[in-house]
Design a protein around this motif. Structure first.
Motif, PDB file in Angstrom:
ATOM      1  N   GLN A  86       0.813  -1.189   0.000  1.00  0.00           N
ATOM      2  CA  GLN A  86       0.000   0.000   0.000  1.00  0.00           C
ATOM      3  C   GLN A  86       0.863   1.262   0.000  1.00  0.00           C
ATOM      4  O   GLN A  86       0.506   2.251  -0.587  1.00  0.00           O
ATOM      5  CB  GLN A  86      -0.918  -0.033   1.212  1.00  0.00           C
ATOM      6  CG  GLN A  86      -1.814   1.143   1.297  1.00  0.00           C
ATOM      7  CD  GLN A  86      -2.778   1.027   2.471  1.00  0.00           C
ATOM      8  OE1 GLN A  86      -2.845   0.011   3.136  1.00  0.00           O
ATOM      9  NE2 GLN A  86      -3.502   2.063   2.697  1.00  0.00           N
ATOM     10  N   PHE A  87       2.017   1.221   0.698  1.00  0.00           N
ATOM     11  CA  PHE A  87       2.913   2.372   0.753  1.00  0.00           C
ATOM     12  C   PHE A  87       4.296   1.984   0.276  1.00  0.00           C
ATOM     13  O   PHE A  87       4.682   0.819   0.322  1.00  0.00           O
ATOM     14  CB  PHE A  87       3.012   2.915   2.185  1.00  0.00           C
ATOM     15  CG  PHE A  87       1.706   3.438   2.715  1.00  0.00           C
ATOM     16  CD1 PHE A  87       1.219   4.659   2.299  1.00  0.00           C
ATOM     17  CD2 PHE A  87       0.968   2.699   3.614  1.00  0.00           C
ATOM     18  CE1 PHE A  87       0.011   5.135   2.774  1.00  0.00           C
ATOM     19  CE2 PHE A  87      -0.238   3.159   4.104  1.00  0.00           C
ATOM     20  CZ  PHE A  87      -0.722   4.383   3.682  1.00  0.00           C
ATOM     21  N   LEU A  88       5.041   2.986  -0.170  1.00  0.00           N
ATOM     22  CA  LEU A  88       6.417   2.799  -0.610  1.00  0.00           C
ATOM     23  C   LEU A  88       7.245   3.913   0.017  1.00  0.00           C
ATOM     24  O   LEU A  88       6.875   5.082  -0.067  1.00  0.00           O
ATOM     25  CB  LEU A  88       6.510   2.872  -2.137  1.00  0.00           C
ATOM     26  CG  LEU A  88       7.916   2.914  -2.722  1.00  0.00           C
ATOM     27  CD1 LEU A  88       8.633   1.593  -2.518  1.00  0.00           C
ATOM     28  CD2 LEU A  88       7.862   3.280  -4.197  1.00  0.00           C
ATOM     29  N   ALA A  89       8.349   3.548   0.641  1.00  0.00           N
ATOM     30  CA  ALA A  89       9.271   4.527   1.213  1.00  0.00           C
ATOM     31  C   ALA A  89      10.593   4.431   0.472  1.00  0.00           C
ATOM     32  O   ALA A  89      11.111   3.336   0.249  1.00  0.00           O
ATOM     33  CB  ALA A  89       9.476   4.273   2.692  1.00  0.00           C
TER      34      ALA A  89
ATOM     35  N   ASP B  57       2.012   6.833  -1.572  1.00  0.00           N
ATOM     36  CA  ASP B  57       0.861   5.933  -1.586  1.00  0.00           C
ATOM     37  C   ASP B  57       1.012   5.140  -2.878  1.00  0.00           C
ATOM     38  O   ASP B  57       0.872   5.684  -3.975  1.00  0.00           O
ATOM     39  CB  ASP B  57      -0.444   6.726  -1.579  1.00  0.00           C
ATOM     40  CG  ASP B  57      -1.678   5.840  -1.567  1.00  0.00           C
ATOM     41  OD1 ASP B  57      -1.622   4.695  -2.063  1.00  0.00           O
ATOM     42  OD2 ASP B  57      -2.717   6.307  -1.069  1.00  0.00           O
ATOM     43  N   ALA B  58       1.315   3.857  -2.748  1.00  0.00           N
ATOM     44  CA  ALA B  58       1.631   3.038  -3.922  1.00  0.00           C
ATOM     45  C   ALA B  58       0.404   2.759  -4.791  1.00  0.00           C
ATOM     46  O   ALA B  58       0.543   2.454  -5.975  1.00  0.00           O
ATOM     47  CB  ALA B  58       2.277   1.726  -3.497  1.00  0.00           C
ATOM     48  N   THR B  59      -0.793   2.871  -4.236  1.00  0.00           N
ATOM     49  CA  THR B  59      -1.985   2.598  -5.034  1.00  0.00           C
ATOM     50  C   THR B  59      -2.351   3.765  -5.941  1.00  0.00           C
ATOM     51  O   THR B  59      -2.908   3.561  -7.016  1.00  0.00           O
ATOM     52  CB  THR B  59      -3.187   2.252  -4.131  1.00  0.00           C
ATOM     53  OG1 THR B  59      -3.412   3.322  -3.223  1.00  0.00           O
ATOM     54  CG2 THR B  59      -2.940   0.968  -3.364  1.00  0.00           C
ATOM     55  N   THR B  60      -2.001   4.993  -5.512  1.00  0.00           N
ATOM     56  CA  THR B  60      -2.337   6.172  -6.318  1.00  0.00           C
ATOM     57  C   THR B  60      -1.107   6.853  -6.913  1.00  0.00           C
ATOM     58  O   THR B  60      -1.237   7.820  -7.646  1.00  0.00           O
ATOM     59  CB  THR B  60      -3.093   7.213  -5.472  1.00  0.00           C
ATOM     60  OG1 THR B  60      -2.221   7.675  -4.424  1.00  0.00           O
ATOM     61  CG2 THR B  60      -4.367   6.641  -4.897  1.00  0.00           C
ATOM     62  N   SER B  61       0.091   6.365  -6.558  1.00  0.00           N
ATOM     63  CA  SER B  61       1.366   6.959  -6.976  1.00  0.00           C
ATOM     64  C   SER B  61       1.509   8.399  -6.503  1.00  0.00           C
ATOM     65  O   SER B  61       2.236   9.188  -7.090  1.00  0.00           O
ATOM     66  CB  SER B  61       1.528   6.902  -8.502  1.00  0.00           C
ATOM     67  OG  SER B  61       1.484   5.568  -8.945  1.00  0.00           O
ATOM     68  N   ARG B  62       0.843   8.749  -5.419  1.00  0.00           N
ATOM     69  CA  ARG B  62       0.878  10.106  -4.873  1.00  0.00           C
ATOM     70  C   ARG B  62       1.903  10.190  -3.753  1.00  0.00           C
ATOM     71  O   ARG B  62       1.995   9.298  -2.911  1.00  0.00           O
ATOM     72  CB  ARG B  62      -0.512  10.474  -4.328  1.00  0.00           C
ATOM     73  CG  ARG B  62      -0.650  11.892  -3.848  1.00  0.00           C
ATOM     74  CD  ARG B  62      -2.067  12.174  -3.343  1.00  0.00           C
ATOM     75  NE  ARG B  62      -2.474  11.313  -2.250  1.00  0.00           N
ATOM     76  CZ  ARG B  62      -2.231  11.583  -0.957  1.00  0.00           C
ATOM     77  NH1 ARG B  62      -1.594  12.677  -0.618  1.00  0.00           N
ATOM     78  NH2 ARG B  62      -2.656  10.753  -0.024  1.00  0.00           N
ATOM     79  N   GLU B  63       2.682  11.274  -3.753  1.00  0.00           N
ATOM     80  CA  GLU B  63       3.628  11.507  -2.662  1.00  0.00           C
ATOM     81  C   GLU B  63       2.857  11.958  -1.425  1.00  0.00           C
ATOM     82  O   GLU B  63       2.052  12.879  -1.487  1.00  0.00           O
ATOM     83  CB  GLU B  63       4.646  12.579  -3.054  1.00  0.00           C
ATOM     84  CG  GLU B  63       5.659  12.853  -1.964  1.00  0.00           C
ATOM     85  CD  GLU B  63       6.649  13.929  -2.337  1.00  0.00           C
ATOM     86  OE1 GLU B  63       6.861  14.826  -1.502  1.00  0.00           O
ATOM     87  OE2 GLU B  63       7.210  13.881  -3.457  1.00  0.00           O
ATOM     88  N   ILE B  64       3.107  11.299  -0.297  1.00  0.00           N
ATOM     89  CA  ILE B  64       2.447  11.663   0.957  1.00  0.00           C
ATOM     90  C   ILE B  64       3.270  12.704   1.702  1.00  0.00           C
ATOM     91  O   ILE B  64       2.745  13.725   2.145  1.00  0.00           O
ATOM     92  CB  ILE B  64       2.226  10.413   1.834  1.00  0.00           C
ATOM     93  CG1 ILE B  64       1.280   9.447   1.113  1.00  0.00           C
ATOM     94  CG2 ILE B  64       1.682  10.784   3.202  1.00  0.00           C
ATOM     95  CD1 ILE B  64       1.157   8.099   1.774  1.00  0.00           C
ATOM     96  N   THR B  65       4.557  12.452   1.844  1.00  0.00           N
ATOM     97  CA  THR B  65       5.453  13.402   2.505  1.00  0.00           C
ATOM     98  C   THR B  65       6.887  13.086   2.121  1.00  0.00           C
ATOM     99  O   THR B  65       7.191  12.008   1.622  1.00  0.00           O
ATOM    100  CB  THR B  65       5.287  13.363   4.044  1.00  0.00           C
ATOM    101  OG1 THR B  65       6.039  14.435   4.622  1.00  0.00           O
ATOM    102  CG2 THR B  65       5.739  12.042   4.623  1.00  0.00           C
ATOM    103  N   SER B  66       7.756  14.035   2.364  1.00  0.00           N
ATOM    104  CA  SER B  66       9.192  13.825   2.177  1.00  0.00           C
ATOM    105  C   SER B  66       9.918  14.734   3.147  1.00  0.00           C
ATOM    106  O   SER B  66       9.359  15.697   3.663  1.00  0.00           O
ATOM    107  CB  SER B  66       9.613  14.111   0.735  1.00  0.00           C
ATOM    108  OG  SER B  66       9.386  15.466   0.422  1.00  0.00           O
ATOM    109  N   GLY B  67      11.163  14.413   3.404  1.00  0.00           N
ATOM    110  CA  GLY B  67      11.942  15.226   4.323  1.00  0.00           C
ATOM    111  C   GLY B  67      13.229  14.541   4.713  1.00  0.00           C
ATOM    112  O   GLY B  67      13.666  13.579   4.085  1.00  0.00           O
TER     113      GLY B  67
END
Length: 159
Positions: free
Chosen positions: A1-4, A26-36
């Motif tokens: 579900q997620f990719l880090a 979010d691996a299902t939508t290919s959307r970036e959730i956060t970064s840092g």
């Protein structure tokens, strides 16, 4: 579900601390959730393990034995946005029986750190034998002491 994805942000600091960045998708939508920046790495340490718990929380551990979790804190502006911060969840340094001992992470399951205890300076379990795992309950460390018995003193001060 997620990719880090973890990556080097630059050269290590003079004390050897790695400068590691991360991006959570979010691996299902290919959307970036956060970064840092991976600010959970102890001074002079390096990232040794990262993975997801069974409830999909991103966890990271450094070679100093500090296990941390990426925590989303809701913003107060009425939006569905979060501020993401690394929070220490377990300090294994005080759980070692000698300074050469360490813990090989396997997974985080239901609030417990499943790991293989390593003795005598071993860096990984023996591949020729089936390793024996142990579980350690997650508990936020109050402080990190420079003495060997910090775990026992911390327990005593809390009770």
């Amino acid at each position: 579900q997620f990719l880090a994805v973890f990556y080097h942000e630059g050269s290590p600091l003079p004390d050897g601390t790695q400068k590691i960045g991360f991006t959570l998708y979010d691996a299902t939508t290919s959307r970036e959730i956060t970064s840092g920046s991976t600010s959970c790495i102890s001074a002079g340490s390096s990232l040794t393990w990262a993975g997801f718990s069974n409830d999909c929380s991103l966890m990271a551990m450094d070679n100093d034995g500090m296990l941390s979790m990426l925590v989303g804190v809701p913003c107060d502006d009425g939006t569905n946005k979060f501020t993401w911060e690394w929070s220490p969840m377990l300090d294994t340094m005080g759980l070692r029986k000698s300074k050469d001992d360490s813990f090989w992470p396997v997974t985080i399951q239901d609030g417990k750190f499943v790991c293989v205890p390593l003795k005598g300076g071993n860096e990984h379990p023996d591949a020729a034998r089936r390793p024996v795992t142990t579980t350690l309950s997650l508990r936020m460390p109050l402080a990190r002491a420079t003495i060997e018995k910090s775990h026992a003193l911390e327990e005593l001060s809390v009770r």
